[in-house]
Design an enzyme around this catalytic site. Sequence first.
Site, short mmCIF file in Angstrom:
data_model
loop_
_atom_site.label_atom_id
_atom_site.label_comp_id
_atom_site.label_asym_id
_atom_site.label_seq_id
_atom_site.Cartn_x
_atom_site.Cartn_y
_atom_site.Cartn_z
N ASP A 258 37.48 39.92 44.36
CA ASP A 258 36.68 40.68 43.05
C ASP A 258 36.42 39.27 41.83
O ASP A 258 36.53 39.70 40.70
CB ASP A 258 37.91 41.63 42.22
CG ASP A 258 38.98 41.02 41.81
OD1 ASP A 258 39.31 39.77 42.48
OD2 ASP A 258 39.99 41.55 41.07
N ASP A 339 52.37 34.43 44.01
CA ASP A 339 52.00 33.60 42.85
C ASP A 339 53.22 33.17 41.82
O ASP A 339 53.31 32.01 41.32
CB ASP A 339 50.85 34.33 41.96
CG ASP A 339 51.19 35.77 41.78
OD1 ASP A 339 52.10 36.28 42.12
OD2 ASP A 339 50.47 36.37 40.88
N SER A 370 48.28 45.80 40.54
CA SER A 370 48.77 45.73 39.15
C SER A 370 48.21 46.89 38.41
O SER A 370 48.49 46.98 37.26
CB SER A 370 48.57 44.45 38.47
OG SER A 370 47.23 44.20 38.34
#
Length: 495
Positions: A258, A339, A370
């Site tokens: 994305d 991350d 998320s």
Amino acid sequence: MRIVSIRSYLVFVCFAIISLWLLFYFVGVGRVQNLSRAGLSDVKEKLKVKEKIMKTSFSWQLTNLVHDNQVLLEKLKVGILQHKNILLDKMRSEVSAQNALEAKQISLDQEILAPHPTLIKTTSTLKTEPPDIQENVAEKIQNVKDDNDEFMIPIMITACNRPSVSRCLDKLFSVRGSQVDNFPIIVSQDCGDKATADVLNGYGDKITFVKHDPEPVPQGVKSNLVGYYKIASHYKFAINQAFHHFPSADSIIILEDDIEIAPDFLSYFKEMHELMKKDQTLWCASAWNDNGKTSQVDATEKGAELLYRTDFFPGLGWLLKRSLWEEELVSKWPQAFWDDWMREPEQRKGRSCIRPEVSRTSTFGRKGVSAGQFFDTHLKYIKLNEFPVDWSTKDLSYLVKDNYDKSFKDKVYNLPLFRISDLKENKDPDSREVRIEYTMSHTFKAFAKELGLMSDFKKGVPRTAYMGIVTTIFRGRRVYLAPPVDWTGYVESWS
């Protein structure tokens, strides 16, 4: 009388015979005509059928002929390509052998002639070739070095269930242009979404397409966290695949499905690749500015050239070195939240990343694991660079740690010290760069919110911070949110 009767009888018989003949003749002619008409009709029908058969046969033969020609053409293309590759390999081998031979000869000549400089001069005049054919050996060696100084930085994209991955890929192809061999693309798909797989298969050999079989998620994991486990597992698989498929690459660029890139995205990462080879205190380079909303950055042509060191791992379009992956990360890769794990001191080890003032990536994926966290309030406002920079023409040596740290710190702590209220009241408008000081986590968060910055910490490190300093633009003025000058390091408990 009897004779007359006989004659009359004979005349009657003859008349009857003639009448019967005429009757049979005309009846026969009529039947023949009817039969001719019927026969003619049959013949026409047969001719039509035969014509259709011939047309069908011809069409079928023509189709087969076209197909055979196409097959033959493809075979010829393949043969030509194979022959071309063979010739290229042969030429490379011959050039390499010739270069090695000439280099050896040069070395021997220098060894033999070194004690006799006059002899060198005399010998150089004995060449019989015209001046335009005589080759400058040093220039030739340099040219060979330049030709062989090629690079490859594969672009690895993780995908799942977004057919809109085509938007990411199409922009990449547009920006990449003819640099196909320098920036090959590999896409790894997780979750097996058919619509997305169909899109990726449609690119054929323009990409390397691999699929990941998800590993089982540990028992007891909450349903809203399962996705983070799947992502971490997929990342490990995808990075391994990228380095496996391109064994000569010593770095890869990591993207997600994305992400949209700026026109100078690849130019930027090529130079970051070179910079990271020179400075071992750098462990990544990112195209992303976490605080890169339009109102918070210098979005001018001059601002597009600004780069910073940061202690915060940004992600969202970043460069990973093979040595870092194979020697440090892969053996202890986390099960989830990869991350945040990268932002831990145990992984960072005091090393930094490079990030731009104006992002070279933006995200269009609101829906994800998320559930759109920060997207509507922050991510969709990140400014994507509009002023392409030819990074190969820029001197980036100022980003090397030994050059950067003192210069950056001296600049920040020599700026006038302001309060937030001073900024809001536009105090001293001639001071285009100022410093705001924070001392505790709660004061940082309060000031960050006033300035429109993200206020969270990861292991005590604010987003985009370097030596505790975060920079932004507030109402057209450059502001550095900084700790006291005697700052000693990040405090993990601030998270």
